[in-house]
Write a protein that holds these residues in place. Structure first.
Motif, PDB file in Angstrom:
ATOM      1  N   SER A 189       0.904  -1.593   0.096  1.00  0.00           N
ATOM      2  CA  SER A 189       0.010   0.555   0.046  1.00  0.00           C
ATOM      3  C   SER A 189       0.885   1.238  -0.025  1.00  0.00           C
ATOM      4  N   LYS A 190       0.410   2.481  -1.148  1.00  0.00           N
ATOM      5  CA  LYS A 190       1.412   3.217  -1.480  1.00  0.00           C
ATOM      6  C   LYS A 190       0.243   4.783  -1.130  1.00  0.00           C
ATOM      7  N   LYS A 191       1.026   5.369   0.085  1.00  0.00           N
ATOM      8  CA  LYS A 191       0.294   6.239   0.023  1.00  0.00           C
ATOM      9  C   LYS A 191       1.049   8.068  -0.485  1.00  0.00           C
ATOM     10  N   GLY A 192       0.660   9.116  -1.199  1.00  0.00           N
ATOM     11  CA  GLY A 192       0.291  10.462  -1.320  1.00  0.00           C
ATOM     12  C   GLY A 192       1.085   9.725  -2.720  1.00  0.00           C
ATOM     13  N   ASP A 193       2.302  11.023  -2.530  1.00  0.00           N
ATOM     14  CA  ASP A 193       3.058  11.088  -3.741  1.00  0.00           C
ATOM     15  C   ASP A 193       4.449  10.928  -3.985  1.00  0.00           C
ATOM     16  N   CYS A 194       4.412   9.408  -3.963  1.00  0.00           N
ATOM     17  CA  CYS A 194       5.814   8.415  -3.608  1.00  0.00           C
ATOM     18  C   CYS A 194       7.020   8.764  -5.083  1.00  0.00           C
ATOM     19  N   PHE A 225      -1.597   2.319  -5.055  1.00  0.00           N
ATOM     20  CA  PHE A 225      -1.540   3.229  -4.773  1.00  0.00           C
ATOM     21  C   PHE A 225      -2.883   4.330  -4.085  1.00  0.00           C
ATOM     22  N   GLU A 226      -2.698   5.430  -3.124  1.00  0.00           N
ATOM     23  CA  GLU A 226      -3.280   5.980  -2.815  1.00  0.00           C
ATOM     24  C   GLU A 226      -3.745   7.119  -3.686  1.00  0.00           C
ATOM     25  N   LYS A 227      -2.795   7.243  -4.576  1.00  0.00           N
ATOM     26  CA  LYS A 227      -1.998   8.411  -5.658  1.00  0.00           C
ATOM     27  C   LYS A 227      -1.387   8.615  -6.454  1.00  0.00           C
TER      28      LYS A 227
END
Length: 524
Positions: free
Chosen positions: A203-208, A281-283
Motif C-alpha cells: 500500500s503506497k500513500k501520497g506522492d511517492c 496506490f492512494e494516488k
C-alpha cells in the motif's frame, strides 16, 4: 471439472478471475510449474483461499530426446502429477500454451481453450516465437510444428484475449475478449480483497513518485545479455528519466539488481501482477513507463501520461545519443517535420517529448505526405526489424521535397554506410560529419545538406553544441579542417570495405547458384 494452467503471476490472476466469472460453481483445479516454490512459496493459498479446489505442480522443463521420447516423458510426468486423465475434464483452459505439455495434448487430439500469453500477444505471435527461437531452437522447432506459436492448431477451440491491445484490423473467429482488469472490478469487494492478500499487494500513500517504471526479464529470456539489460535501463534513466522521482516495479522473474544500479529509486519487491498496480496506490504516479512490457496495456489509461518504447528499442537503445543529436540538429535548423527512414520512430518521439516539450508542432513520420513545412530526413539502418516491416513503406524520392527539405542525416548506427556508393567520393565530401562521443565510445553521423545555407547552419550547430551538455551523456566534438578530412576519408574507406565484403559475398552466392544450375543441366 475444469483444469486451468498458469505459468506466471499474471496468468494466475487471469485464471482466478476467469473462474470467478465463468465457472465459479464448478470444481476447478490449477496446474502450475514446479518453479512456483521459489516465485510464490505461499501458492497453497490458492487452494486455502478457495480460488481452486486442488493445486498440482508440473515439471515443464528438463526434457530431452526425440519428439517421441519427449512426448513419452511428458505423458509419464502428467500421470505422476495429476490423478485425472485429460478426458475427465469438462474443459482445459491453458495460459502459457507454448510448452511440451500442450504438444502432448495435441498429439493425443485433446482440445483446449487458451489465454494469450500477454495483453496484445495474440496478434503478435512472432514476439514470443523469436525469443524462444533464439534461446531454445530445438524446443522452438517442436512447439512451432504443432502451431502453438501462431495459435492455429485446430485443437485450440477458443482464444481469450485483450481486444483493445491487438494490432489494428486483427480478427480471429475463435477469439473472445476477456478484460482482466474490468472483470476484476466486477468481483465482490471480498473477493477483490482476497486477491490483494494472495498477491501481497503493498500500500503506497501520497506522492511517492513521478514515474512508475515496469521492467522486463530480458536477460532471463535470452533477449538481452545481463550487461545489455543493465545498459538499456541505464539509457532510460540517462536520456528519459533524469531528475525524476522513479518507483521501479520489477517483473516477477527479473534478475537484475535494481537497488544497486539505481540506489536513489524505490523498488517494489512484491512479485504481483502489474495489472493490479492501480490498487496499490492512494494516488498513482503521473507517468507510467516501460520498454515493451505488455503489462501496461490494461492499466495505461489509469495514468496521466505514459513513456512507452517498443520492441525495436531493445536493439536501438545503444544509439540514444545519435537520436538525441539528430533531434537537436533538427530543432536548430527549424525543422517542423522529421521524416523517419529506417530509424526507431517511437524512440525519436520519446526523446522529443522529454527534451523538446515546447515544440508542439514537430511531427515525426515515416510518410512524407504527412509532413508540412521544413523537413529533416533521418536515415538509419533498421528497416529489416519486425516493427519497421509493419510500418508503411514509402519509396518516394525524398529530394522531391525541394525547398522544404533541409537535408538528410545518416545515423549509420550499424555502419552500413548507406550514404556512400563507389564513385561518389565528391558527393560524399559534400556532407558534414557530426562527431559525437558518449563515454569512451565515438561515432560519426553524416549530414547531407540540401543547400549551402543549411550547411552553414549545421556547422554553427556543431560549434554551439561542442560545449559539454550535462543533461545527457552524449557530447558533440568540433573537428578541425584536417580532422574533418581525415574523418571523411576514414568513412570512405570503411564504406568501401563494407561494399567489397558485400560484393564478395554476392559473388560467392552467385557462383554456387551457377554451379548448381550447371550440375542439374548435366544430369538432364
Amino acid at each position: 471439472m475444469i483444469l486451468y494452467q498458469a505459468l506466471s503471476s499474471y496468468q494466475i490472476l487471469e485464471c482466478i478471475i476467469h473462474r470467478q466469472v465463468f465457472y465459479r460453481d464448478k470444481q476447478a483445479v490449477l496446474l502450475l510449474g514446479n518453479y512456483i516454490n521459489e516465485r510464490m512459496p505461499w501458492y497453497q493459498e490458492l487452494e486455502s483461499r478457495g480460488f481452486f479446489d486442488q493445486i498440482f505442480l508440473f515439471r515443464f522443463g528438463g526434457y530431452k530426446g526425440t519428439e517421441e521420447e519427449i512426448l513419452g516423458q511428458i505423458e509419464k510426468e502428467y500421470q505422476k502429477t495429476i490423478p485425472y486423465a485429460p478426458e475427465e475434464f469438462e474443459k482445459l483452459l491453458i495460459a502459457g500454451i507454448h510448452t511440451y505439455l500442450q504438444v502432448w495434448l495435441i498429439s493425443k487430439e485433446i482440445s483446449f481453450e487458451m489465454f494469450e500469453d500477454g495483453s496484445g500477444a495474440l496478434s503478435r505471435p512472432w514476439v514470443l516465437a523469436d525469443i524462444h527461437k533464439k534461446s531454445s531452437p530445438a524446443r522452438y522447432g517442436l512447439i512451432e510444428k504443432y502451431h502453438l506459436y501462431d495459435h492455429k492448431s485446430p485443437w485450440i477451440t477458443r482464444k481469450y484475449y485483450d481486444e483493445k491491445a491487438q494490432l489494428p484490423g486483427f480478427q480471429d473467429e475463435k477469439a473472445q475478449d476477456f478484460q482482466v482488469l474490468e472483470n476484476f472490478l466486477r468481483l465482490s469487494p471480498e473477493i477483490q480483497e482476497n486477491i490483494r492478500r494472495l498477491f501481497r499487494l503493498p500500500s503506497k500513500k501520497g506522492d511517492c513518485a513521478q514515474v512508475l517504471l515496469l521492467t522486463q526479464q530480458f536477460a532471463n529470456l535470452g533477449q538481452l545479455t545481463l550487461d545489455e539489460q543493465k545498459g538499456i535501463y541505464q539509457h532510460v534513466f540517462d536520456y528519459y528519466l533524469r531528475g525524476k522521482q522513479v518507483l521501479i516495479k520489477p517483473h516477477p522473474d527479473d534478475i537484475l539488481y535494481y537497488p544497486r544500479l539505481f540506489p536513489h529509486c524505490e523498488v517494489l519487491k512484491e512479485p504481483f501482477p502489474s495489472e493490479l498496480l492501480p490498487f496499490v496506490f492512494e494516488k498513482l504516479p503521473e507517468i507510467l513507463s516501460t520498454v515493451s512490457s505488455t503489462g501496461v496495456n490494461q492499466i495505461r489509461r489509469e495514468f496521466s501520461d505514459t513513456l512507452i518504447f517498443n520492441g525495436l528499442y531493445e536493439q536501438t537503445f545503444h544509439w540514444d545519443g545519435s537520436y538525441y543529436t539528430a533531434l537537436g540538429l533538427g530543432a536548430y535548423l527549424g525543422a517542423e517535420g522529421i521524416l523517419c527512414r529506417g530509424a526507431n520512430k517511437v524512440q525519436l518521439e520519446n526523446l522529443a517529448k522529454i527534451h523538446w516539450p515546447e515544440n508542439k508542432k514537430l511531427k515525426i513520420s515515416q510518410n512524407r505526405e504527412e509532413l508540412t513545412g521544413k523537413v529533416l530526413c533521418i536515415q538509419d539502418d533498421f528497416e529489416e526489424c519486425q516493427e519497421s516491416r509493419k510500418e508503411p513503406e514509402n519509396g518516394e524520392d525524398i529530394w522531391k521535397l525541394e525547398d522544404e527539405l533541409l537535408g538528410v542525416l545518416y545515423l549509420n548506427s550499424r555502419k552500413n554506410y548507406r550514404m556512400y556508393q563507389p564513385g561518389e567520393k565528391e558527393k560524399f565530401f559534400q556532407m558534414v560529419p557530426v562527431s559525437i562521443r558518449e563515454g569512451s565510445s565515438a561515432h560519426t553521423l553524416y549530414f547531407y545538406p540540401a543547400r549551402e545555407e543549411v550547411r552553414k547552419m549545421a556547422e554553427r550547430f556543431i560549434s554551439s553544441q561542442s560545449q559539454e551538455d550535462t543533461s545527457v551523456p552524449v557530447s558533440i566534438e568540433e573537428l578541425t579542417d584536417s580532422q574533418i578530412q581525415i574523418r571523411m576519408l576514414e568513412g570512405i574507406l570503411a564504406a568501401t570495405e563494407k561494399r567489397l565484403t558485400e560484393y564478395i559475398k554476392t559473388e560467392k552466392e552467385l557462383r554456387r547458384e551457377l554451379e548448381l544450375v550447371t550440375q542439374r543441366k548435366q544430369f538432364q
